[in-house]
Design a protein around this motif. Structure first.
Motif, PDB file in Angstrom:
ATOM      1  N   MET A   2       0.844  -1.177   0.000  1.00  0.00           N
ATOM      2  CA  MET A   2       0.000   0.000   0.000  1.00  0.00           C
ATOM      3  C   MET A   2       0.894   1.248   0.000  1.00  0.00           C
ATOM      4  N   ILE A   3       0.559   2.208  -0.832  1.00  0.00           N
ATOM      5  CA  ILE A   3       1.336   3.441  -0.920  1.00  0.00           C
ATOM      6  C   ILE A   3       0.567   4.560  -0.221  1.00  0.00           C
ATOM      7  N   THR A   4       1.250   5.200   0.738  1.00  0.00           N
ATOM      8  CA  THR A   4       0.658   6.286   1.507  1.00  0.00           C
ATOM      9  C   THR A   4       1.694   7.378   1.726  1.00  0.00           C
ATOM     10  N   LYS A   5       1.218   8.494   2.242  1.00  0.00           N
ATOM     11  CA  LYS A   5       2.125   9.573   2.608  1.00  0.00           C
ATOM     12  C   LYS A   5       2.831   9.188   3.909  1.00  0.00           C
ATOM     13  N   ALA A   6       4.115   9.456   3.992  1.00  0.00           N
ATOM     14  CA  ALA A   6       4.906   9.088   5.173  1.00  0.00           C
ATOM     15  C   ALA A   6       4.512   9.927   6.379  1.00  0.00           C
ATOM     16  N   ASN A   7       4.480   9.278   7.542  1.00  0.00           N
ATOM     17  CA  ASN A   7       4.272  10.000   8.803  1.00  0.00           C
ATOM     18  C   ASN A   7       5.624  10.146   9.506  1.00  0.00           C
ATOM     19  N   GLY A  25       8.357  19.511   0.202  1.00  0.00           N
ATOM     20  CA  GLY A  25       8.463  18.162  -0.332  1.00  0.00           C
ATOM     21  C   GLY A  25       7.903  17.143   0.654  1.00  0.00           C
ATOM     22  N   TYR A  26       7.593  15.961   0.160  1.00  0.00           N
ATOM     23  CA  TYR A  26       7.125  14.890   1.042  1.00  0.00           C
ATOM     24  C   TYR A  26       7.367  13.520   0.411  1.00  0.00           C
ATOM     25  N   TYR A  27       7.337  12.532   1.266  1.00  0.00           N
ATOM     26  CA  TYR A  27       7.554  11.160   0.848  1.00  0.00           C
ATOM     27  C   TYR A  27       6.239  10.417   0.697  1.00  0.00           C
ATOM     28  N   LEU A  28       6.162   9.612  -0.348  1.00  0.00           N
ATOM     29  CA  LEU A  28       5.168   8.556  -0.438  1.00  0.00           C
ATOM     30  C   LEU A  28       5.935   7.280  -0.155  1.00  0.00           C
ATOM     31  N   ILE A  29       5.324   6.385   0.604  1.00  0.00           N
ATOM     32  CA  ILE A  29       6.023   5.153   0.964  1.00  0.00           C
ATOM     33  C   ILE A  29       5.225   3.935   0.533  1.00  0.00           C
ATOM     34  N   LEU A  30       5.949   2.873   0.267  1.00  0.00           N
ATOM     35  CA  LEU A  30       5.343   1.572   0.012  1.00  0.00           C
ATOM     36  C   LEU A  30       5.575   0.739   1.260  1.00  0.00           C
ATOM     37  N   GLY A  48       9.918   0.714   0.413  1.00  0.00           N
ATOM     38  CA  GLY A  48      10.554   1.731  -0.410  1.00  0.00           C
ATOM     39  C   GLY A  48       9.846   3.054  -0.284  1.00  0.00           C
ATOM     40  N   TRP A  49      10.423   4.073  -0.946  1.00  0.00           N
ATOM     41  CA  TRP A  49       9.853   5.420  -0.866  1.00  0.00           C
ATOM     42  C   TRP A  49      10.201   6.228  -2.094  1.00  0.00           C
ATOM     43  N   ILE A  50       9.470   7.321  -2.242  1.00  0.00           N
ATOM     44  CA  ILE A  50       9.722   8.276  -3.308  1.00  0.00           C
ATOM     45  C   ILE A  50       9.534   9.669  -2.718  1.00  0.00           C
ATOM     46  N   LEU A  51      10.471  10.545  -2.992  1.00  0.00           N
ATOM     47  CA  LEU A  51      10.428  11.922  -2.490  1.00  0.00           C
ATOM     48  C   LEU A  51       9.959  12.824  -3.619  1.00  0.00           C
TER      49      LEU A  51
END
Length: 135
Positions: free
Chosen positions: A1-6, A48-53, A61-64
């Motif tokens: 599941m991909i969500t915004k990082a906390n 900026g923010y991260y989405l995480i898997l 993993g993550w994407i910035l």
């Protein structure tokens, strides 16, 4: 599941980012965790923010990503600064999954164009990125 990082996810990203930096550089440079934390916080403070898997509580993993204004075109432009999949989860299409999620997210936020600040490979050409310097 991909969500915004906390905040908890960010701490895990920071811990793993030391190895991420080493993986993407061509030297044996290994930054200090404090250096990585400062760079990440600066990017996050600027929007900026991260989405995480994450699956079953495990960060894979993550994407910035970030949004900026192209002042010449007067349009929002999305940026992908970093894509990273932990070594044990590689080879399963997670990078592509993260990039597609980021592209959808940035598009929903009104970005007419998405740029990347990551190494150019055939992988990015496959999913539609072009190298402006090679047009």
């Amino acid at each position: 599941m991909i969500t915004k990082a906390n905040e908890n996810d960010l701490e895990e990203i920071i811990v793993n980012s030391v190895n991420a930096v080493r993986d993407v550089t061509t030297s044996n440079f290994k930054p200090l965790q404090g250096q990585v934390r400062n760079i990440i916080r600066k990017t996050l403070d600027q929007g900026g923010y991260y989405l995480i898997l994450k699956e079953k509580g495990c960060l894979k993993g993550w994407i910035l990503i970030d949004i900026s204004k192209d002042y010449f075109k007067q349009q929002n432009v999305g940026f992908i600064y970093e894509v990273y999949v932990l070594p044990i989860y590689r080879g399963k299409g997670h990078s592509k999954e993260l990039i597609k999620a980021a592209m959808e997210e940035l598009s929903l936020q009104g970005c007419s164009e998405i740029r990347r600040d990551i190494r150019t490979t055939n992988f990015y050409k496959e999913i539609g990125f072009i190298n402006y310097h090679q047009r």
